[in-house]
Write a protein that holds these residues in place. Structure first.
Motif, short mmCIF file in Angstrom:
data_model
loop_
_atom_site.label_atom_id
_atom_site.label_comp_id
_atom_site.label_asym_id
_atom_site.label_seq_id
_atom_site.Cartn_x
_atom_site.Cartn_y
_atom_site.Cartn_z
N ALA A 159 0.76 -1.28 -0.09
CA ALA A 159 0.00 -0.19 -0.18
C ALA A 159 0.82 1.28 0.08
CB ALA A 159 -0.89 0.18 1.15
N LEU A 258 -3.50 -1.73 -3.74
CA LEU A 258 -4.58 -2.10 -3.14
C LEU A 258 -4.88 -3.72 -3.29
CD1 LEU A 258 -6.97 0.87 -3.63
CD2 LEU A 258 -5.90 0.16 -1.80
N THR A 261 -2.42 -5.68 -1.33
CA THR A 261 -2.82 -5.48 0.16
C THR A 261 -3.78 -6.41 0.53
OG1 THR A 261 -2.06 -3.41 0.16
CG2 THR A 261 -3.52 -3.92 1.79
#
Length: 451
Positions: A159, A258, A261
């Protein structure tokens, strides 16, 4: 301290975990930056990304068993200090090349190769060093917490990398990674050596003795074989995730971060769940978790859109860590402490050393059939391997039943010429209790018995 964080009551492990969170977060930032840079330099070439990934993991295939031998013969704390210092220097050189604008693809490949050589020594030393910090009784909890802080770093690192790449470029991410290695070095040097649970070093530790120990133990061979197949075909997310993000969903660096993540968040939850484990998991736990992982990875490969991919990859991340941790605990808690460095080197060799072949194969599939094929094929192969392992386990259970009915003990000769007993829980679905008692029992006939 009690509960899922009870291992953190041990000062040495607490220091180590803190240093590792910083260092591993930097490593994951570097991985994202490195993959993004390779794709930028090669016009999104899956083949080039596969080659760089293969170069990073090839030394693990060739040198990890030697690294495990070093871990059994020498001071693991010193080995880890030197390995992290060398990694910092390598990362600093690559960062300088990127920031100066002089970086070329072969520079990245050379850095990946050098880091792989260091990791061949660092990984088996680090995995086996956990038991020295906390002792056998806390080993399952400490091992699970290790996976938890790795997953935490894997959530935070990508991130932050996505944000930094978009704002500053890949070079600054790599520079920060170089600095992050110092956290582990400082933590290692702050430890109290007298509080480590060190056994007598194996002055004549041989790789072949560790292999013989494993081959004499069917309860170790089956999870290692299953890990080999799943690691080769299913655990290639370093390659499949950036390809999926960029070539299927057209994501930018922020969105790629993202997606990574989301996968790491599922991994973190799984790691926290496994901190509750207090004993050696059964073979059935390992096999069923691999089966679930295969199903989820296959479904994730067919994600219809970016939000669905985030959800499915989160579930896949959970299943992957749960499976790997179950296999890790079954292998590490079942192995003789004398051979643990070499056994865990074999574990590392299988999990990470298979990555070069997996990366090349996945890159070839992605070039010809698209990025989704890497996930779908990897998931299907993992699923078939889990089904095969389940059949083998059931057959072993049926074969063991007549021996149990006849009162046989199922003894066999161990690697050191001593008798070792076939583990009674081969087909048991319950988790065996942990035993601080991973030290050798007084009866020499029981030396290699599974705890």
């Amino acid at each position: 301290m009690t509960g899922p964080f009870r291992s953190l009551a041990v000062r040495n492990f607490r220091l180590f975990a803190a240093g590792q969170v910083v260092s591993v977060a930097g490593t994951w930032m570097m991985i994202v930056a490195q993959d993004w840079l390779v794709l930028a330099l090669t016009d999104d070439s899956a083949g080039a990304l596969g080659v760089v990934t293969a170069l990073q993991f090839a030394p693990l295939l060739l040198l990890t068993l030697f690294g495990g031998r070093l871990a059994d013969r020498h001071d693991k704390r010193l080995l880890l200090t030197v390995a992290n210092a060398i990694s910092a220097v390598l990362a600093l050189v690559l960062a300088a090349l990127v920031l100066s604008g002089a970086v070329r693809l072969w520079h990245i490949g050379l850095f990946a190769l050098g880091l792989g050589v260091v990791n061949a020594v660092e990984v088996p030393a680090r995995v086996s060093f956990v038991s020295e910090m906390v002792g056998a009784e806390l080993l399952p909890n400490a091992s699970a917490l290790s996976a938890a802080y790795f997953s935490t770093a894997r959530v935070v690192g990508p991130a932050l990398a996505g944000l930094m790449i978009a704002a500053l470029g890949t070079g600054w991410v790599m520079l920060l990674n170089a600095a992050s290695y110092l956290a582990t070095v400082v933590a290692l040097r702050m430890m109290r050596p007298q509080e480590l649970h060190r056994g007598a070093p194996e002055s004549r530790a041989r790789i072949v003795d560790g292999l013989r120990h494993v081959l004499a133990r069917p309860d170790l061979v089956l999870p290692l074989a299953l890990l080999a197949v799943v690691g080769l075909c299913g655990l290639n997310f370093q390659l499949t995730l950036p390809l999926l993000a960029k070539t299927v969903f057209g994501a930018d660096a922020d969105a790629f971060g993202l997606l990574t993540t989301a996968f790491a968040a599922g991994s973190l939850v799984a790691a926290l769940v496994t901190t509750a484990r207090r004993g050696r998991p059964s073979g059935r736990t390992v096999v069923v978790s691999a089966l679930v992982f295969g199903v989820l990875e296959t479904v994730a490969g067919w994600s219809p859109g970016f939000p669905a991919a985030m959800v499915l990859l989160s579930l896949t991340g959970f299943a992957s860590i749960y499976f790997v941790q179950a296999a890790n605990h079954r292998i590490q808690l079942g192995s003789d402490p004398r051979y643990r460095g070499r056994v865990m080197a074999l574990y590392t060799l299988i999990v990470q050393g298979s990555t070069p072949f997996g990366a090349l194969g996945t890159g070839w599939l992605a070039e010809r059939f698209g990025a989704r094929s890497g996930l779908v094929v990897g998931g299907l192969v993992s699923l078939l391997a889990a089904v095969a392992a389940l059949l083998v386990e059931r057959a072993t259970e049926r074969d063991a039943a007549p021996d149990a009915a006849g009162g046989g003990t199922g003894t066999r000769t161990g690697p050191a010429g001593t008798a070792s007993r076939t583990p009674p829980e081969a087909g048991d679905t319950r988790e065996a209790p942990a035993a601080a008692e991973l030290q050798e029992p007084p009866d020499p006939r029981e030396r290699d018995r599974t705890v």
